[in-house]
Design an enzyme around this catalytic site. Structure first.
Site, PDB file in Angstrom:
ATOM      1  N   GLU A  35       0.815  -1.257   0.061  1.00  0.00           N
ATOM      2  CA  GLU A  35       0.072  -0.147   0.127  1.00  0.00           C
ATOM      3  C   GLU A  35       0.743   1.183   0.001  1.00  0.00           C
ATOM      4  O   GLU A  35       1.782   1.415   0.647  1.00  0.00           O
ATOM      5  CB  GLU A  35      -0.875   0.068   1.489  1.00  0.00           C
ATOM      6  N   ARG A 261       4.835 -12.941   9.849  1.00  0.00           N
ATOM      7  CA  ARG A 261       5.531 -11.610   9.413  1.00  0.00           C
ATOM      8  C   ARG A 261       6.752 -11.510  10.229  1.00  0.00           C
ATOM      9  O   ARG A 261       7.034 -12.278  11.132  1.00  0.00           O
ATOM     10  CB  ARG A 261       4.861 -10.339   9.890  1.00  0.00           C
ATOM     11  N   LYS A 271       3.983   0.770   9.674  1.00  0.00           N
ATOM     12  CA  LYS A 271       4.088   1.867   9.057  1.00  0.00           C
ATOM     13  C   LYS A 271       3.439   3.231   9.826  1.00  0.00           C
ATOM     14  O   LYS A 271       3.964   4.350   9.565  1.00  0.00           O
ATOM     15  CB  LYS A 271       3.219   1.856   7.703  1.00  0.00           C
TER      16      LYS A 271
HETATM   17  P1  ATP Z   1       1.279  -1.815   8.145  1.00  0.00           P
HETATM   18  O1  ATP Z   1       0.257  -3.016   8.840  1.00  0.00           O
HETATM   19  O2  ATP Z   1       2.233  -1.589   8.904  1.00  0.00           O
HETATM   20  O3  ATP Z   1       0.346  -0.898   7.169  1.00  0.00           O
HETATM   21  P2  ATP Z   1       1.181  -3.749   6.058  1.00  0.00           P
HETATM   22  O4  ATP Z   1       1.471  -5.054   6.001  1.00  0.00           O
HETATM   23  O5  ATP Z   1      -0.319  -3.416   5.573  1.00  0.00           O
HETATM   24  O6  ATP Z   1       1.856  -2.880   6.829  1.00  0.00           O
HETATM   25  P3  ATP Z   1       1.808  -3.290   3.018  1.00  0.00           P
HETATM   26  O7  ATP Z   1       2.272  -2.219   2.256  1.00  0.00           O
HETATM   27  O8  ATP Z   1       0.219  -3.800   2.782  1.00  0.00           O
HETATM   28  O9  ATP Z   1       1.924  -3.203   4.593  1.00  0.00           O
HETATM   29  O10 ATP Z   1       2.395  -4.775   3.019  1.00  0.00           O
HETATM   30  C1  ATP Z   1       2.875  -5.051   1.591  1.00  0.00           C
HETATM   31  C2  ATP Z   1       3.062  -6.509   1.774  1.00  0.00           C
HETATM   32  O11 ATP Z   1       4.377  -6.920   2.651  1.00  0.00           O
HETATM   33  C3  ATP Z   1       1.921  -7.478   2.362  1.00  0.00           C
HETATM   34  O12 ATP Z   1       2.046  -8.595   1.614  1.00  0.00           O
HETATM   35  C4  ATP Z   1       2.351  -7.671   3.594  1.00  0.00           C
HETATM   36  O13 ATP Z   1       1.710  -8.920   4.045  1.00  0.00           O
HETATM   37  C5  ATP Z   1       3.833  -7.663   3.453  1.00  0.00           C
HETATM   38  N1  ATP Z   1       4.533  -7.489   4.631  1.00  0.00           N
HETATM   39  C6  ATP Z   1       4.513  -6.242   5.383  1.00  0.00           C
HETATM   40  N2  ATP Z   1       5.067  -6.334   6.616  1.00  0.00           N
HETATM   41  C7  ATP Z   1       5.440  -7.238   6.797  1.00  0.00           C
HETATM   42  C8  ATP Z   1       6.473  -7.964   7.659  1.00  0.00           C
HETATM   43  N3  ATP Z   1       7.027  -7.529   8.908  1.00  0.00           N
HETATM   44  N4  ATP Z   1       7.075  -9.436   7.388  1.00  0.00           N
HETATM   45  C9  ATP Z   1       6.498 -10.058   6.197  1.00  0.00           C
HETATM   46  N5  ATP Z   1       5.864  -9.290   5.464  1.00  0.00           N
HETATM   47  C10 ATP Z   1       5.247  -8.233   5.421  1.00  0.00           C
HETATM   48 MG    MG Z   2      -1.568  -3.742   4.306  1.00  0.00          MG
END
Ligand code: ATP
Ligand code: MG
Length: 556
Positions: A35, A261, A271
């Site tokens: 995102e 994760r 984030k």
């Molecule tokens: P936040 O919850 O902090 O907004 P997010 O997971 O929603 O983070 P995205 O930009 O949606 O962030 O993530 C893009 C991809 O990266 C998704 O497929 C997510 O599952 C993966 N991802 C994000 N954070 C992690 C992590 N800590 N470990 C492994 N994969 C991750």
């Molecule tokens: Mg997300």
């Protein structure tokens, strides 16, 4: 083990092997779906290495898709930084960059299809009421009074939503599934909401925006994704993922698989929290070298290979766990130990005057760039009557364990001669400022013929030819292993996470590029700061120390 060796194996790759063997799939198509509401962090690197790594190893494809359904929180700056970071990590997406917003027309069409099938309805309850009606994990939800509207009425109301005739929060579109489902996500989830917001890709075309769960599965299907890999918190959402695809007219049936994760000690990965650090100026931007962002790690001196190796070492499982910072640090240390040229820098300088060396003369010595890699060549290091050494490398008196320069004793200057300390000068606080010594001209690259042996080796920089530089010494950004769990995570910031000192580097570093890491002998791994270092004002970031100093402290 080096990065190029042996493919990783994990439960997701086993599923893919099975799908290929059974003929369920003939090729593999994955996607990385960030995102664009922040910069990528080391957790994303895990997902990137998994998705792009699979595509590469199976000769499949991997898309980069921006999951851009929250216009208020998103920004084109984030889109650009994410593309840069993926490329920098060494991966290239197949075809054009994709955006969920590319599919807004089709998503709208599928929403209409669900309404026509009696599987979606326009809701008039307020967000608070929706929450109240939803029930809890132990109590089933209640039906909304608007749940049984006719298809015609729903179509008409949804059209009005799209035309901007309802204020934000007044109405929304919900799926009609099961208000008693043990999976909360299945209790008539919201599919569309009203938002009068400008979108970075679609401008002002839309005032209704689809929700993540509705968008993600359809975007996967449109792109022909075979294995949709996400983190464990989406486990329950898989029901909804499948429900949507089962109930609309679409060919492809991607499958979602979840993995745990990445959590890292002494940092945060949400984030929202990272963006708070930036907006409240608790760090110097998203690429502050203390941040766990890809751009921060890059500026700190991490290499793409070190980050990929880290992702390989931690593996992919379904177990939640927290990785020690030292695991990440040892990956970059291993890489730089093998590949970084050596150089000399003095971070806390005192002067050493070699009284029997001619005044005004500069001797050009040679030094190898890597002790084990002659192919990395040699460089010229100027030597002069006055040089800088580390304050901690001289003592007036010391016991046997101190293998550096002591009054009346000899030490070897790295890549140069034996020197013997004769006397020293101090400032008004009693700190040594200058050490006077003599050198033995017969000791360049060899021990003296009479069998004398210097106790140790210290590094130095010519005071005549060296260049002054700023050094930024970083420590962990937080003082506690799990800052995210603190009531006020910002209160756990380590006030000593950045220490700035001034010293000297040998002149070969004048043109140091930010992409090149160096081992400053005995001091650690450093790189020039990509933003602030200039040829006439050098700034070096310490990537990591030579050893894991935290392990030493913890063991004491
Ligand atoms: P936040 O919850 O902090 O907004 P997010 O997971 O929603 O983070 P995205 O930009 O949606 O962030 O993530 C893009 C991809 O990266 C998704 O497929 C997510 O599952 C993966 N991802 C994000 N954070 C992690 C992590 N800590 N470990 C492994 N994969 C991750
Ligand atoms: Mg997300």
């Amino acid at each position: 083990m080096s990065e190029s060796e042996a493919r990783p194996t994990n439960f997701i790759r086993q599923i893919i092997d099975k799908d290929l063997a059974s003929g369920a799939h003939t090729t593999v198509h994955t996607r990385f779906p960030p995102e664009p509401n922040g910069y990528l962090h080391i957790g994303h690197a895990k997902s990137i290495c998994l998705n792009f790594g699979i595509a590469k190893d199976y000769q499949g494809q991997c898309n980069l898709r921006f999951d851009d359904t929250n216009p208020e929180k998103e920004d084109i700056e984030f889109v650009e930084s994410i593309k840069d970071d993926v490329n920098w990590l060494g991966f290239q997406w197949d075809g054009q960059v994709c955006y969920s917003s590319d599919y807004f027309d089709r998503l709208h069409g599928y929403a209409v299809e669900l309404i026509e099938k009696g599987l979606a309805y326009v809701e008039d309850l307020s967000p608070d009421e929706i929450r109240e009606y939803r029930g809890t994990l132990t109590a089933p939800g209640k039906h909304s009074p608007y749940r049984d509207r006719s298809v015609e009425e729903n179509l008409e109301l949804f059209a009005k939503m799209k035309n901007g005739e309802f204020a934000e929060g007044k109405v929304c579109l919900r799926a009609k599934i099961d208000m008693a489902s043990p999976f909360m996500v299945m209790r008539d989830p919201v599919l569309y909401r009203v938002r009068f917001a400008h979108h970075h890709q679609t401008g002002d075309k839309w005032c209704i925006y689809p929700m993540y769960d509705f968008t993600h599965c359809i975007s996967d299907a449109i792109e022909g994704i075979t294995h949709s890999l996400c983190t464990l918190e989406f486990q329950d959402n898989r029901r909804l993922y499948d429900w949507v695809l089962d109930n609309i007219t679409i060919e492809c049936q991607p499958r979602q698989y979840e993995f745990s994760r990445l959590n890292l000690e002494y940092t945060v990965m949400s984030k929202r929290k990272l963006s708070q650090l930036v907006s409240e100026n608790l760090v110097n931007g998203w690429d502050d070298p203390r941040m766990p962002t890809i751009s921060g790690l890059r500026r700190r001196g991490y290499t793409p290979a070190a980050i990929r190796e880290f992702c390989k070492r931690i593996g992919v499982t379904k177990q939640d766990n927290t990785i020690e910072m030292s695991s990440l640090e040892s990956c970059v240390r291993d890489d730089l130990n093998d590949n970084a040229p050596r150089a000399m820098a003095v971070l806390d300088p005192i002067k050493l005057v070699i009284e029997n060396f001619p005044e005004g003369e500069i001797e050009t010595l040679k030094a190898s760039n890597h002790p084990n890699k002659p192919e990395m060549g040699e460089r010229e290091v100027p030597f002069s009557r006055e040089i800088w050494i580390e304050a901690e490398d001289f003592r007036e008196e010391a016991n046997k364990k101190y293998k550096r320069l002591v009054l009346g004793k000899e030490v070897r200057l790295r890549n140069a001669y034996y020197v013997k300390a004769e006397r020293c000068e101090k400032d008004e606080n009693g700190n040594v400022t200058t050490v006077y010594c003599t050198y033995d001209p017969e000791t360049l690259g060899k021990d003296p013929a009479d069998g004398r042996k210097a106790k140790g080796v210290i590094h130095w920089v010519s005071a005549d030819a060296g260049i002054d530089a700023e050094f930024r010494l970083y420590d962990r950004l937080f003082t506690v292993p799990n800052p995210g769990a603190a009531d006020d995570f910002a209160a756990t910031i380590n006030p000593e996470s950045l220490q700035v000192v001034r010293g000297y580097v040998e002149p070969s570093l004048k043109a140091a590029s930010a992409e090149q890491g160096f081992q400053f002998e005995r001091m650690g791994y450093f790189c020039a700061d990509r933003k602030d270092s200039k040829e006439d004002a050098l700034v070096f970031n310490r990537t990591v120390g030579l050893r894991d100093t935290w392990a030493k402290i913890e063991a004491q």
